[in-house]
Design an enzyme around this catalytic site. Structure first.
Site, mmCIF file in Angstrom:
data_model
loop_
_atom_site.group_PDB
_atom_site.id
_atom_site.type_symbol
_atom_site.label_atom_id
_atom_site.label_comp_id
_atom_site.label_asym_id
_atom_site.label_seq_id
_atom_site.Cartn_x
_atom_site.Cartn_y
_atom_site.Cartn_z
ATOM 1 N N GLY A 8 15.685 14.835 98.517
ATOM 2 C CA GLY A 8 16.209 15.448 99.732
ATOM 3 C C GLY A 8 16.994 14.422 100.523
ATOM 4 C CB ALA A 11 19.455 14.042 109.073
ATOM 5 N N GLY A 13 16.652 11.613 104.834
ATOM 6 C CA GLY A 13 16.770 11.012 103.499
ATOM 7 C C GLY A 13 17.942 10.038 103.438
ATOM 8 C CE LYS A 201 8.730 13.540 115.852
ATOM 9 N NZ LYS A 201 9.226 13.397 114.521
ATOM 10 C CG ASN A 205 8.448 17.793 116.212
ATOM 11 O OD1 ASN A 205 9.435 17.282 116.750
ATOM 12 N ND2 ASN A 205 7.934 17.314 115.104
ATOM 13 C CD GLU A 282 11.029 20.971 109.178
ATOM 14 O OE1 GLU A 282 11.303 20.398 110.258
ATOM 15 O OE2 GLU A 282 10.663 20.361 108.163
HETATM 16 N N1 LIG Z 1 16.921 15.053 111.642
HETATM 17 C C1 LIG Z 1 16.089 14.461 112.489
HETATM 18 O O1 LIG Z 1 16.539 13.942 113.513
HETATM 19 C C2 LIG Z 1 14.606 14.373 112.200
HETATM 20 C C3 LIG Z 1 13.845 13.511 113.001
HETATM 21 C C4 LIG Z 1 12.505 13.385 112.733
HETATM 22 C C5 LIG Z 1 11.902 14.101 111.706
HETATM 23 N N2 LIG Z 1 12.654 14.953 110.956
HETATM 24 C C6 LIG Z 1 11.970 15.683 109.866
HETATM 25 O O2 LIG Z 1 12.333 15.076 108.641
HETATM 26 C C7 LIG Z 1 12.351 16.062 107.590
HETATM 27 C C8 LIG Z 1 13.739 16.080 106.960
HETATM 28 O O3 LIG Z 1 14.632 16.554 107.964
HETATM 29 P P1 LIG Z 1 16.212 16.360 107.913
HETATM 30 O O4 LIG Z 1 16.693 16.551 109.304
HETATM 31 O O5 LIG Z 1 16.574 15.136 107.180
HETATM 32 O O6 LIG Z 1 16.617 17.616 107.040
HETATM 33 P P2 LIG Z 1 18.061 17.943 106.412
HETATM 34 O O7 LIG Z 1 19.113 17.148 107.101
HETATM 35 O O8 LIG Z 1 18.158 19.428 106.409
HETATM 36 O O9 LIG Z 1 17.927 17.398 104.946
HETATM 37 C C9 LIG Z 1 17.073 17.950 103.996
HETATM 38 C C10 LIG Z 1 17.724 17.739 102.663
HETATM 39 O O10 LIG Z 1 16.831 18.200 101.655
HETATM 40 C C11 LIG Z 1 17.642 18.768 100.642
HETATM 41 N N3 LIG Z 1 16.869 19.616 99.751
HETATM 42 C C12 LIG Z 1 16.268 20.796 99.986
HETATM 43 N N4 LIG Z 1 15.671 21.271 98.888
HETATM 44 C C13 LIG Z 1 15.913 20.370 97.916
HETATM 45 C C14 LIG Z 1 15.577 20.303 96.549
HETATM 46 N N5 LIG Z 1 14.861 21.261 95.949
HETATM 47 N N6 LIG Z 1 16.007 19.244 95.840
HETATM 48 C C15 LIG Z 1 16.729 18.267 96.412
HETATM 49 N N7 LIG Z 1 17.091 18.270 97.705
HETATM 50 C C16 LIG Z 1 16.675 19.308 98.461
HETATM 51 C C17 LIG Z 1 18.695 19.531 101.416
HETATM 52 O O11 LIG Z 1 19.750 19.822 100.540
HETATM 53 P P3 LIG Z 1 21.016 20.731 100.918
HETATM 54 O O12 LIG Z 1 21.992 19.757 101.493
HETATM 55 O O13 LIG Z 1 21.391 21.281 99.626
HETATM 56 O O14 LIG Z 1 20.529 21.732 101.932
HETATM 57 C C18 LIG Z 1 19.027 18.518 102.491
HETATM 58 O O15 LIG Z 1 20.049 17.647 102.086
HETATM 59 C C19 LIG Z 1 11.966 17.377 108.260
HETATM 60 O O16 LIG Z 1 10.593 17.620 108.134
HETATM 61 C C20 LIG Z 1 12.335 17.143 109.735
HETATM 62 O O17 LIG Z 1 11.612 17.934 110.623
HETATM 63 C C21 LIG Z 1 14.002 15.088 111.166
#
Ligand SMILES: NC(=O)c1ccc[n+]([C@@H]2O[C@H](COP(=O)([O-])OP(=O)(O)OC[C@H]3O[C@@H](n4cnc5c(N)ncnc54)[C@H](OP(=O)(O)O)[C@@H]3O)[C@@H](O)[C@H]2O)c1
Length: 324
Positions: A8, A11, A13, A201, A205, A282
């Site tokens: 994944g 953001a 990752g 946290k 959230n 989520e």
């Molecule tokens: N963003 C923030 O500021 C933040 C801060 C703190 C915590 N978090 C937490 O961190 C976690 C990740 O959040 P995020 O914001 O990084 O999410 P995101 O930007 O939506 O990224 C998630 C990634 O996972 C990929 N994905 C989904 N299913 C998959 C699969 N089967 N195989 C491979 N890749 C897959 C998505 O691919 P696609 O591009 O194809 O959709 C997307 O690129 C969440 O639990 C979120 O709540 C986020």
């Protein structure tokens, strides 16, 4: 050199991959659903192009030394298809997601003692062209112990400390790793009370749902009426958390409101970002869990229940044949 897979690459990752790249001694494997031409992360110190192998088919995944999962919680099923082969030789799995149920999500395929729940705070967003924009420092929280220490070490530059590195304090229990870059820091705290850290946290959230509901950024909590609603939402979460053994500050609700008010007015949380992009949200991991755990403890959580219902109603239906 360790073989480290990131499952994944959005953001969070993207940021994790850039930090592994800066550590300079790993073979990084980026596991994505679609081909990733290149991964560019714009950090406060400038752009980083991550050197990595990209896999888009879990059938091609082979065992690695560490698996870092950074999908949204609603994509756990798809992530698990990667984790199974990647961790099949005994690799530990760090689950870098929101919520309080990190271990439960992968319990059927990874033993509990090989799963490391990770809480992360980092202002970051991904853009439709694949660019990841990181606006500030990274803070991670893990359980203290051997796995937490090994995880923290993944991000440490190889030959001791170079000019980018300001501080490194560690210990097998309750240690902290802090890596100082020019304009941001990366802190990995190892805590003996992860339960409290995770629920704290979640308190933050839970209130973020108001943004997703109103389609308004963090500034919405500068409005006194919304601040009052946020406080009530957080109080429900904190009551459930305390019943489960978390030690939350009595002023947690005010701390949450102050935290949102300290953010730039136009900060967009990841739930609002999902709704704006017509992706699932989520809902269960951030508010549904409060309702579920409350129910099992006999604690009413009417506001979180209402939030869950409203956000579910606002979720676009999944098109046929699309993965959820
Ligand atoms: N963003 C923030 O500021 C933040 C801060 C703190 C915590 N978090 C937490 O961190 C976690 C990740 O959040 P995020 O914001 O990084 O999410 P995101 O930007 O939506 O990224 C998630 C990634 O996972 C990929 N994905 C989904 N299913 C998959 C699969 N089967 N195989 C491979 N890749 C897959 C998505 O691919 P696609 O591009 O194809 O959709 C997307 O690129 C969440 O639990 C979120 O709540 C986020």
């Amino acid at each position: 050199m360790a073989r480290v897979a990131v499952v994944g690459v959005g953001a969070i990752g993207g940021v994790i991959a850039s930090l592994l790249h800066l550590a300079g001694r790993h073979q990084i494997i980026l596991c994505t659903r679609r081909p990733l031409g290149q991964l560019i992360v714009r950090t406060p110190d400038g752009e980083i192009e991550v050197a990595a192998t990209n896999l888009t088919d879990d059938v091609l995944a082979s065992p690695v030394d560490w698996v870092l999962v950074a999908t949204k919680t609603y994509d756990t099923e798809g992530a698990a298809r990667w984790v199974e082969p990647l961790a099949s030789a005994g690799a530990p799995v760090a689950v870098i997601q929101n919520g309080v149920e990190h271990r439960d999500r992968f319990a059927s395929i990874v033993p509990q003692d090989r799963t490391l729940p990770v809480i992360i705070d980092c202002p970051v967003e991904r853009h439709p062209d694949g660019l990841v924009v990181q606006r500030g420092s990274v803070k991670m929280n893990v359980e203290s112990g051997a796995l937490g220490s090994e995880f923290a070490k993944l991000f440490i530059p190889p030959d001791g400390w170079d000019e980018r590195t300001s501080k490194f304090i560690t210990g097998s229990l309750g240690g902290q790793v802090e890596i100082g870059f020019q304009n941001y820091t990366v802190t990995i705290d190892q805590t003996d009370d992860f339960l409290t850290a995770a629920w704290r946290k979640l308190c933050f959230n839970s209130a973020g749902a108001l943004s997703a509901l109103t389609l308004q950024p963090a500034g919405i909590l500068r409005d006194p009426e919304f601040a009052r609603a946020a406080a009530d939402i957080v109080d429900e979460c904190a009551t459930v958390a305390r019943a489960l053994g978390a030690h939350l500050d009595p002023a947690i609700a005010q701390q949450v409101i102050d935290g949102y008010r300290a953010q730039p007015f136009d900060s967009v949380n990841s739930m609002l970002a999902d709704r704006l992009a017509s992706r699932p949200m989520e809902i269960d991991a951030r508010n549904g869990v409060i309702v579920r755990k409350g129910e099992s403890l006999g604690i009413p959580t009417p506001l979180n229940r209402l939030i869950v219902a409203l956000l579910r109603a606002a979720t676009p239906p999944t098109p046929p044949n699309a993965s959820a």
